[in-house]
Design a protein around this motif. Structure first.
Motif, PDB file in Angstrom:
ATOM      1  N   SER A 134       0.832  -1.199   0.000  1.00 42.44           N
ATOM      2  CA  SER A 134       0.000   0.000   0.000  1.00 42.44           C
ATOM      3  C   SER A 134       0.870   1.255   0.000  1.00 42.44           C
ATOM      4  O   SER A 134       1.947   1.269   0.609  1.00 42.44           O
ATOM      5  CB  SER A 134      -0.891   0.024   1.242  1.00 42.44           C
ATOM      6  OG  SER A 134      -1.394   1.336   1.484  1.00 42.44           O
ATOM      7  N   VAL A 271      -1.356  -8.746   0.689  1.00 39.42           N
ATOM      8  CA  VAL A 271      -1.758  -7.357   0.473  1.00 39.42           C
ATOM      9  C   VAL A 271      -3.240  -7.370   0.135  1.00 39.42           C
ATOM     10  O   VAL A 271      -3.638  -7.722  -0.970  1.00 39.42           O
ATOM     11  CB  VAL A 271      -0.939  -6.696  -0.652  1.00 39.42           C
ATOM     12  CG1 VAL A 271      -1.459  -5.296  -0.923  1.00 39.42           C
ATOM     13  CG2 VAL A 271       0.531  -6.649  -0.267  1.00 39.42           C
ATOM     14  N   ASP A 273      -7.469  -6.057   1.788  1.00 38.02           N
ATOM     15  CA  ASP A 273      -8.256  -5.356   2.807  1.00 38.02           C
ATOM     16  C   ASP A 273      -8.554  -6.268   3.993  1.00 38.02           C
ATOM     17  O   ASP A 273      -9.101  -5.811   5.002  1.00 38.02           O
ATOM     18  CB  ASP A 273      -9.563  -4.831   2.200  1.00 38.02           C
ATOM     19  CG  ASP A 273      -9.330  -3.662   1.255  1.00 38.02           C
ATOM     20  OD1 ASP A 273      -8.195  -3.151   1.197  1.00 38.02           O
ATOM     21  OD2 ASP A 273     -10.290  -3.260   0.569  1.00 38.02           O
ATOM     22  N   GLN A 300      -6.518  -2.877   7.950  1.00 42.19           N
ATOM     23  CA  GLN A 300      -5.996  -1.862   7.035  1.00 42.19           C
ATOM     24  C   GLN A 300      -6.584  -2.082   5.639  1.00 42.19           C
ATOM     25  O   GLN A 300      -6.417  -3.169   5.066  1.00 42.19           O
ATOM     26  CB  GLN A 300      -4.476  -1.930   6.956  1.00 42.19           C
ATOM     27  CG  GLN A 300      -3.880  -0.879   6.007  1.00 42.19           C
ATOM     28  CD  GLN A 300      -2.374  -1.000   5.845  1.00 42.19           C
ATOM     29  OE1 GLN A 300      -1.740  -1.815   6.508  1.00 42.19           O
ATOM     30  NE2 GLN A 300      -1.806  -0.200   4.957  1.00 42.19           N
ATOM     31  N   MET A 302      -5.858  -2.009   2.482  1.00 44.61           N
ATOM     32  CA  MET A 302      -4.680  -1.849   1.627  1.00 44.61           C
ATOM     33  C   MET A 302      -5.047  -1.618   0.163  1.00 44.61           C
ATOM     34  O   MET A 302      -4.474  -0.739  -0.508  1.00 44.61           O
ATOM     35  CB  MET A 302      -3.782  -3.083   1.758  1.00 44.61           C
ATOM     36  CG  MET A 302      -3.298  -3.356   3.166  1.00 44.61           C
ATOM     37  SD  MET A 302      -2.239  -4.826   3.228  1.00 44.61           S
ATOM     38  CE  MET A 302      -2.099  -5.050   5.014  1.00 44.61           C
ATOM     39  N   GLN A 305      -6.608   1.784  -0.256  1.00 45.18           N
ATOM     40  CA  GLN A 305      -5.600   2.846  -0.171  1.00 45.18           C
ATOM     41  C   GLN A 305      -4.861   3.012  -1.500  1.00 45.18           C
ATOM     42  O   GLN A 305      -4.642   4.142  -1.965  1.00 45.18           O
ATOM     43  CB  GLN A 305      -4.612   2.535   0.956  1.00 45.18           C
ATOM     44  CG  GLN A 305      -5.217   2.690   2.339  1.00 45.18           C
ATOM     45  CD  GLN A 305      -4.290   2.246   3.460  1.00 45.18           C
ATOM     46  OE1 GLN A 305      -3.274   1.573   3.217  1.00 45.18           O
ATOM     47  NE2 GLN A 305      -4.607   2.604   4.695  1.00 45.18           N
ATOM     48  N   THR A 306      -4.492   1.902  -2.119  1.00 44.38           N
ATOM     49  CA  THR A 306      -3.828   1.981  -3.422  1.00 44.38           C
ATOM     50  C   THR A 306      -4.752   2.610  -4.453  1.00 44.38           C
ATOM     51  O   THR A 306      -4.337   3.490  -5.229  1.00 44.38           O
ATOM     52  CB  THR A 306      -3.392   0.580  -3.889  1.00 44.38           C
ATOM     53  OG1 THR A 306      -2.461   0.046  -2.943  1.00 44.38           O
ATOM     54  CG2 THR A 306      -2.743   0.626  -5.264  1.00 44.38           C
TER      55      THR A 306
END
Length: 350
Positions: A134, A271, A273, A300, A302, A305-306
């Motif tokens: 991320s 990687v 969510d 998180q 992730m 976010q990306t």
């Protein structure tokens, strides 16, 4: 013992002002260069099948990063985020005389690729991110904007690695007796489980050549009063990926803006969510006691976010393409190579 390689892969030791790299090559020496960056606890050998299948006219270049494979072992200053690695890559391409190139990064290598694009956008023809870290690092943040769960970023950094896995990695465990052996971890998490690869022995050999300790993988840590009780230190790889030091959201504002391809496995558990390596998710399903709840320490996000950073990239005039590969986990280029190659090759040709 030197690592064996697939037929058609060439290897070379390249000395740069920063460190000596072990580098793999495939394709014509005058081909358009494509630089591949590997992820954590792996090496350039993970890219060999992908390197050999690039379209005509392309040259594949894959270095072992510092502390991995057969490259030189140097300490990682985590307070610089991923810049030690980005600066290493720049020293390598400068030494090789590569004016511009395509850059492909997987997992941690995707984070390094983003950092390199922030530092040297003008050198990149295109950027491909494969199940990337991320932009807000790994662990300890709670929303698509990368807001920290705690001021000290507890739940990220060097103390998050499983100590038994670290011990077995350092001991060079190539067996399968323990769930925490590198071989069993490869099968369970690197791809959609059970991930069984024809070159499994070589991939495991690559993993156990990781430099282990406080200066490299996983790094040091501090005790925290905040759940889950550990916070980032200042040295080593996992701390370099902590959001305390790693913030790659500046990718959205780079100029010039190379086109970005984002490829991810639909079944990725690293990687994600709902990452099985994220304390927020593990706490939410009861595997880490004392979880303070969704409002304080959620999983998180992730992937979200990306996507948020790439949407900003697009809004600022850049282009990105998102591709999800079904039935694949964290290494879609090894799990579903034909699908991955079709996407990557079409992108490179454009």
């Amino acid at each position: 013992m030197r690592m064996p390689h697939l037929e058609g892969i060439r290897c070379e030791q390249i000395h740069t002002p920063r460190l000596t790299f072990h580098v793999l090559f495939a394709g014509p020496p005058d081909g358009e260069p494509v630089v591949f960056l590997h992820g954590n606890v792996s090496s350039a050998t993970f890219w060999e099948e992908t390197m050999l299948t690039l379209p005509p006219g392309f040259r594949a270049i894959a270095p072992d990063l510092r502390g991995y494979g057969e490259s030189e072992r140097r300490p990682v200053d985590a307070t610089r985020g991923l810049r030690d690695f980005s600066d290493d890559v720049h020293a390598l391409v400068e030494t090789m005389g590569l004016a511009r190139f395509h850059l492909v990064g997987h997992s941690m290598g995707g984070g390094i690729a983003m950092q390199y694009a922030i530092d040297h956008a003008e050198r990149i023809f295109s950027l491909t991110l494969v199940d990337p870290l991320s932009p807000y690092g790994f662990g300890g943040t709670k929303d698509p904007e990368g807001t920290p769960c705690w001021p000290d970023y507890a739940g990220s950094g060097g103390g998050t690695a499983n100590p038994e896995f670290v011990r077995r990695l350092a001991a060079g465990d190539r067996g399968e007796e323990s769930d925490f052996s590198p071989r069993r971890v490869l099968r369970a998490f690197y791809g959609k489980a059970p991930f069984l690869h024809p070159r499994e022995d070589i991939l495991v050999e690559s993993m156990v050549r990781t430099a282990v300790g406080e200066e490299n993988y996983p790094g040091d840590f501090q005790i925290s009063a905040n759940w889950p009780g550990i916070a980032p230190g200042t040295r080593g790889v996992n701390n370099a990926m902590s959001p305390k030091y790693c913030n790659l959201s500046a990718l959205a504002a780079i100029d010039p803006k190379p086109p970005i391809l984002w490829i991810r496995g639909a079944e990725d558990v690293v990687v994600s969510d709902h990452s099985l390596f994220d304390f927020g998710y593990l706490g939410s399903i009861g595997l880490v006691p004392g979880w303070p709840g969704e409002a304080i320490y959620p999983p998180q996000p992730m992937v979200a976010q990306t996507r948020r950073v790439l949407e900003r990239y697009e809004a600022a005039g850049g282009r990105y393409q998102e591709e999800e590969i079904p039935d694949a986990g964290h290494t879609p280029y090894l799990e579903r190579p034909e699908v991955f190659q079709e996407i990557l090759h079409a992108y490179l040709r454009r």
